[in-house]
Motif scaffolding. Structure first.
Motif, PDB file in Angstrom:
ATOM      1  N   GLY A 249       0.645  -1.446   0.371  1.00  0.00           N
ATOM      2  CA  GLY A 249       0.486  -0.056   0.364  1.00  0.00           C
ATOM      3  C   GLY A 249       1.393   1.673  -0.342  1.00  0.00           C
ATOM      4  O   GLY A 249       0.038   1.824  -0.560  1.00  0.00           O
ATOM      5  N   PHE A 250       2.576   0.938   0.797  1.00  0.00           N
ATOM      6  CA  PHE A 250       3.263   2.037   0.191  1.00  0.00           C
ATOM      7  C   PHE A 250       4.044   2.052  -0.279  1.00  0.00           C
ATOM      8  O   PHE A 250       5.362   0.421   0.154  1.00  0.00           O
ATOM      9  N   ILE A 251       4.793   2.343  -1.176  1.00  0.00           N
ATOM     10  CA  ILE A 251       6.693   2.142  -1.220  1.00  0.00           C
ATOM     11  C   ILE A 251       7.299   3.300  -1.353  1.00  0.00           C
ATOM     12  O   ILE A 251       7.185   4.704  -1.362  1.00  0.00           O
ATOM     13  N   PHE A 252       8.492   3.148   0.148  1.00  0.00           N
ATOM     14  CA  PHE A 252       9.694   4.023   0.387  1.00  0.00           C
ATOM     15  C   PHE A 252      11.241   4.318  -0.532  1.00  0.00           C
ATOM     16  O   PHE A 252      10.618   2.957  -1.195  1.00  0.00           O
ATOM     17  N   GLY A 253      11.405   4.900  -0.966  1.00  0.00           N
ATOM     18  CA  GLY A 253      12.838   4.587  -1.828  1.00  0.00           C
ATOM     19  C   GLY A 253      13.911   5.617  -0.768  1.00  0.00           C
ATOM     20  O   GLY A 253      13.276   6.400  -0.222  1.00  0.00           O
ATOM     21  N   ILE A 254      15.002   5.631  -1.501  1.00  0.00           N
ATOM     22  CA  ILE A 254      15.333   6.942  -0.765  1.00  0.00           C
ATOM     23  C   ILE A 254      15.432   8.250  -1.761  1.00  0.00           C
ATOM     24  O   ILE A 254      16.720   8.660  -1.702  1.00  0.00           O
ATOM     25  N   SER A 255      15.304   7.789  -2.956  1.00  0.00           N
ATOM     26  CA  SER A 255      15.168   9.722  -3.208  1.00  0.00           C
ATOM     27  C   SER A 255      14.439   9.592  -4.363  1.00  0.00           C
ATOM     28  O   SER A 255      13.833   8.198  -5.096  1.00  0.00           O
ATOM     29  N   LYS A 256      13.366  10.586  -5.138  1.00  0.00           N
ATOM     30  CA  LYS A 256      12.932  10.685  -5.571  1.00  0.00           C
ATOM     31  C   LYS A 256      13.052  10.273  -7.235  1.00  0.00           C
ATOM     32  O   LYS A 256      12.457   9.599  -8.263  1.00  0.00           O
TER      33      LYS A 256
END
Length: 308
Positions: A249-256
């Motif tokens: 439901g959420f995806i986190f990355g470390i940069s745009k």
């Protein structure tokens, strides 16, 4: 008469000097328990998080760390003057940037020795055991810490406090962090857990595994790791098909840029709920990757995104 008197004075002076030196020498070592084993008073035995027993100075004054997280830990607990160096990746706090840089990949053994640290602190998974062995051959003990849960960071801070005789400062810090963490957890108790996948790399896809500190941080922030399976690796490689099945439901990355690359390389991932509901966010890489005193700040960042 003057000569014999002078001789006796000289003789007794030498006797007194010998007695004094003998007395001083008696304080240089002590017995442990009922055994005949003797150790120097200036050394104590400590056990690191890997179960390794180390002989370290009883009152260390010169230390440094070989990981960015451990450097933050040291600056949070000990006096600035006790920290003699940092690695090329240590960029926080600001005071760390003023310290002498020792390359850690590979470790600059000559430069490290020149700084004369009495203990080197590091993190499990950052410094290879082979490197630690080389440092210890120089007579410098290497103390490892390991962090699987947020509580391990708090314990680690207090352990540093004990070794460095900064127990009060360490406990004050961890008590404050625990209070902040309790407030966050109380806020999210009534909310439904939100499934999140935290991406480390996009080509190929690597994520934070189930058996990592990130899982604990997600849970304390009111979420859960979308990756349920436990892999041998802490950061397993996943196929696009596997990510589709997870449907986070959420995806986190470390940069745009990383997030944009993920969906450009694997357009089929646009089918997951996180993409359809525009819940693709960027985490501060240092906060996300470092098990440091800023862990509560990292949890708060995750919590704020999960509320959107």
């Amino acid at each position: 008469m003057p000569k014999p008197l002078s001789f006796f004075r000289s003789f007794f002076s030498k006797i007194l000097l010998l007695v004094f030196l003998a007395g001083c020498g008696g304080n240089s070592e002590k017995s442990i328990g009922n055994s005949n084993q003797k150790v120097e008073l200036s050394k104590i035995t400590v056990t690191d998080d890997l179960g390794r027993k180390l002989q370290v100075p009883e009152n260390p004054k010169r230390i440094m760390a070989l990981s960015a997280a451990m450097t933050e830990m040291l600056f949070a607990v000990v006096l600035d003057s006790m920290i003699v160096g940092r690695t090329q990746v240590c960029n926080y706090p600001e005071a760390a940037k003023k310290k002498t840089v020792i390359n850690s990949y590979p470790v600059d053994l000559e430069g490290l020795l020149a700084l004369k640290p009495e203990i080197v602190f590091t993190e499990d998974g950052i410094t290879p055991m082979e490197t630690a062995a080389k440092i210890e051959q120089l007579g410098i003990p290497v103390y490892f810490q390991r962090y699987d849960k947020v509580a391990d960071i708090f314990r680690g801070l207090n352990d540093i406090g004990k070794i460095m005789h900064r127990e009060v400062a360490a406990k004050k810090l961890t008590d404050s962090l625990q209070t902040e963490l309790n407030a966050i957890e109380n806020e999210v108790k009534t909310h439904e857990l939100k499934r999140a996948l935290v991406i480390i790399n996009t080509d190929p896809i690597y994520v934070y595994g189930r058996n990592t500190l990130m899982t604990d941080k997600l849970e304390k922030a009111g979420g859960e790791n979308a990756l349920k399976e436990v892999f041998p690796q802490q950061s397993p490689q996943l196929t696009r098909e596997y990510v589709l099945q997870l449907n986070p439901g959420f995806i986190f990355g470390i940069s745009k840029e990383q997030n944009e690359t993920l969906f450009r390389l694997y357009p089929e991932l646009q089918k997951v709920d996180a993409y359809k509901n525009k819940r693709i966010f960027v985490l501060n890489d240092d906060l996300a990757s470092r098990p440091s005193p800023r862990v509560v700040e990292s949890i708060r960042e995750i919590r704020n995104y999960l509320q959107k």
